[in-house]
Design a protein around this motif. Structure first.
Motif, PDB file in Angstrom:
ATOM      1  N   GLY A 316       0.801  -1.218   0.000  1.00 19.80           N
ATOM      2  CA  GLY A 316       0.000   0.000   0.000  1.00 19.80           C
ATOM      3  C   GLY A 316       0.830   1.262   0.000  1.00 19.80           C
ATOM      4  N   GLY A 317       2.099   1.130  -0.448  1.00 19.95           N
ATOM      5  CA  GLY A 317       2.990   2.275  -0.493  1.00 19.95           C
ATOM      6  C   GLY A 317       3.598   2.632   0.838  1.00 19.95           C
ATOM      7  N   GLN A 318       3.288   1.856   1.875  1.00 21.11           N
ATOM      8  CA  GLN A 318       3.816   2.138   3.203  1.00 21.11           C
ATOM      9  C   GLN A 318       5.184   1.493   3.363  1.00 21.11           C
ATOM     10  N   ALA A 319       6.171   2.277   3.775  1.00 23.33           N
ATOM     11  CA  ALA A 319       7.519   1.750   3.995  1.00 23.33           C
ATOM     12  C   ALA A 319       7.571   1.087   5.374  1.00 23.33           C
ATOM     13  N   THR A 320       7.911  -0.189   5.410  1.00 24.20           N
ATOM     14  CA  THR A 320       8.028  -0.907   6.671  1.00 24.20           C
ATOM     15  C   THR A 320       9.501  -1.171   6.958  1.00 24.20           C
ATOM     16  N   ALA A 321       9.859  -1.121   8.234  1.00 24.42           N
ATOM     17  CA  ALA A 321      11.251  -1.319   8.627  1.00 24.42           C
ATOM     18  C   ALA A 321      11.667  -2.756   8.345  1.00 24.42           C
ATOM     19  N   THR A 322      12.798  -2.925   7.690  1.00 23.81           N
ATOM     20  CA  THR A 322      13.306  -4.259   7.417  1.00 23.81           C
ATOM     21  C   THR A 322      14.053  -4.782   8.644  1.00 23.81           C
ATOM     22  N   ILE A 323      14.385  -6.071   8.594  1.00 20.10           N
ATOM     23  CA  ILE A 323      15.139  -6.675   9.687  1.00 20.10           C
ATOM     24  C   ILE A 323      16.437  -5.921   9.909  1.00 20.10           C
ATOM     25  N   SER A 324      17.142  -5.630   8.831  1.00 23.89           N
ATOM     26  CA  SER A 324      18.440  -4.963   8.955  1.00 23.89           C
ATOM     27  C   SER A 324      18.303  -3.572   9.538  1.00 23.89           C
ATOM     28  N   GLN A 325      17.266  -2.843   9.148  1.00 29.05           N
ATOM     29  CA  GLN A 325      17.066  -1.499   9.679  1.00 29.05           C
ATOM     30  C   GLN A 325      16.815  -1.531  11.183  1.00 29.05           C
ATOM     31  N   ARG A 326      16.066  -2.513  11.644  1.00 29.90           N
ATOM     32  CA  ARG A 326      15.805  -2.631  13.080  1.00 29.90           C
ATOM     33  C   ARG A 326      17.089  -2.955  13.841  1.00 29.90           C
ATOM     34  N   ILE A 327      17.902  -3.838  13.260  1.00 31.41           N
ATOM     35  CA  ILE A 327      19.150  -4.212  13.928  1.00 31.41           C
ATOM     36  C   ILE A 327      20.103  -3.033  13.998  1.00 31.41           C
ATOM     37  N   LEU A 328      20.238  -2.301  12.897  1.00 36.53           N
ATOM     38  CA  LEU A 328      21.129  -1.134  12.891  1.00 36.53           C
ATOM     39  C   LEU A 328      20.683  -0.093  13.909  1.00 36.53           C
ATOM     40  N   ALA A 329      19.368   0.051  14.090  1.00 35.89           N
ATOM     41  CA  ALA A 329      18.864   1.033  15.042  1.00 35.89           C
ATOM     42  C   ALA A 329      19.110   0.612  16.492  1.00 35.89           C
ATOM     43  N   GLU A 330      19.210  -0.694  16.721  1.00 37.01           N
ATOM     44  CA  GLU A 330      19.323  -1.204  18.100  1.00 37.01           C
ATOM     45  C   GLU A 330      20.750  -1.419  18.550  1.00 37.01           C
ATOM     46  N   VAL A 331      21.700  -1.499  17.617  1.00 36.37           N
ATOM     47  CA  VAL A 331      23.089  -1.798  17.976  1.00 36.37           C
ATOM     48  C   VAL A 331      23.914  -0.523  17.920  1.00 36.37           C
ATOM     49  N   ALA A 332      24.553  -0.195  19.034  1.00 34.65           N
ATOM     50  CA  ALA A 332      25.375   1.015  19.108  1.00 34.65           C
ATOM     51  C   ALA A 332      26.698   0.820  18.364  1.00 34.65           C
ATOM     52  N   VAL A 333      27.172   1.891  17.755  1.00 38.16           N
ATOM     53  CA  VAL A 333      28.460   1.826  17.054  1.00 38.16           C
ATOM     54  C   VAL A 333      29.602   1.675  18.054  1.00 38.16           C
ATOM     55  N   ILE A 334      29.521   2.423  19.140  1.00 41.44           N
ATOM     56  CA  ILE A 334      30.563   2.376  20.169  1.00 41.44           C
ATOM     57  C   ILE A 334      29.909   2.041  21.514  1.00 41.44           C
ATOM     58  N   VAL A 335      30.497   1.125  22.251  1.00 45.51           N
ATOM     59  CA  VAL A 335      29.976   0.761  23.580  1.00 45.51           C
ATOM     60  C   VAL A 335      31.031   1.074  24.643  1.00 45.51           C
TER      61      VAL A 335
END
Length: 335
Positions: A316-335
């Motif tokens: 329906g033209g709606q952009a849904t978050a992919t698996i990779s996008q969710r993972i990138l958002a949840e994992v910090a670059v530096i800990v």
């Protein structure tokens, strides 16, 4: 069993030379020129073009999935022409047999012996068009060739030319007459890319511009076979620091922590590292950054984690978050 004389024009394996700093500098200029030309053919898709070239220079295979008519075949043909690679195209159909791709042994009555007639896979770049329209048996015929760069027929092994790439296109599973690629086949593709609809400006340029097929005919080779092999060696030398590897491994660990899908395998992890090195190389720097990993993460992981391509008219033209996008958002670059 020797190949017949009809197929002796197949490109042979080449001996790689030791590259110099000047060679790398020259290659970088040619890569920028190549992308500029390809972006004139495949409009408004500069990131997809960059990822596709990165996949090729990483020595991997590409899977292009999208609706018919989006420019998948144009992208593959443009890459082959600009890279100066031997090119074959196979249109996959539901009645195709493995021998139609690999070749077969035919009895020569004059010589009183069987001779192997090489199929279209004996090339440097094979475009497997609409690969998911063929049966699983035919799809699996590519497995050995993609992984081992060789073909085994009637107990004999025949090496494929170097370099060897498969660029496969597939249509959405929602369409009629398609067979889903098995996980083992998907795992052989380094990157999975989707072109998507063009922007209004790009579509207007397509409507008012020259036919893409005519533009393809006018492309000149930018990198030859030796330059491609040289670039592949350059990709392997791109430095990746331990702190960046830590970030990569945290992303991988996140894929393995879910109960919804299987995490990345060791081959997938190596593919992620190699793709990031190639992306850095194409970007003109010889050290991998977290941004390089983020740029290739979706293309390397989504198809391995079971993320299916859903065209805009289905969602329906709606952009849904992919698996990779969710993972990138949840994992910090530096800990």
């Amino acid at each position: 069993m020797p190949l017949s004389s009809r197929h002796q024009s197949i490109p042979e394996t080449r001996t790689q030379t030791v590259p110099s700093a000047a060679d790398y500098s020259d290659n970088q200029q040619k890569i920028a020129q190549l992308m500029a030309q390809l972006n004139q053919i495949v409009l408004d898709k500069s990131q997809v073009v960059k990822l596709a070239l990165s996949g090729i220079l990483a020595g991997g295979h590409l899977l292009l999935q999208d609706l018919p008519g989006m420019g998948k075949t144009t992208l593959a043909q443009g890459l082959a022409q600009l890279l100066g690679l031997g090119f074959s195209r196979v249109q996959f159909t539901n009645d195709m047999l493995p021998a139609d791709i690999l070749g077969m042994s035919i009895y020569d009555q004059n010589k009183l012996q069987f001779e192997f007639r090489a199929g279209p896979i004996f090339t440097q770049l094979l475009l497997a068009d609409e690969i998911n329209r063929s049966s699983p048996k035919t799809q699996s015929a590519l497995l050995e060739a993609m992984e081992e760069r060789q073909v085994t027929q009637d107990g004999q092994t025949y090496p494929l030319p170097e370099p060897f790439f498969v660029i496969a296109t597939q249509n959405p599973l929602q369409q009629a007459g398609v067979y889903p690629l098995p996980e083992s086949q998907l795992d052989r593709f380094l990157l999975c890319l989707s072109l998507g609809y063009p922007s209004p400006a790009a579509e207007r340029a397509l409507l008012k511009g020259q036919d893409r097929r005519e533009l393809l005919k006018g492309l000149d080779t930018v990198l030859d076979t030796e330059a491609v092999l040289l670039a592949q060696q350059g990709v392997k030398k791109v430095y990746i620091a331990d702190v960046v590897l830590d970030y990569l491994q945290r992303l991988v660990a996140k894929t393995r922590a879910s109960q919804e899908y299987h995490g990345l395998s060791p081959r997938g992890v190596l593919s992620l590292q190699r793709a990031a090195q190639a992306y850095a190389y194409v970007s003109g720097h010889m050290e991998v950054t977290p941004e390089d990993i983020q740029a290739v993460f979706a293309a390397v992981t989504d198809h391995r984690l079971g993320q299916r391509f859903m065209p805009a008219h289905v969602t329906g033209g709606q952009a849904t978050a992919t698996i990779s996008q969710r993972i990138l958002a949840e994992v910090a670059v530096i800990v």
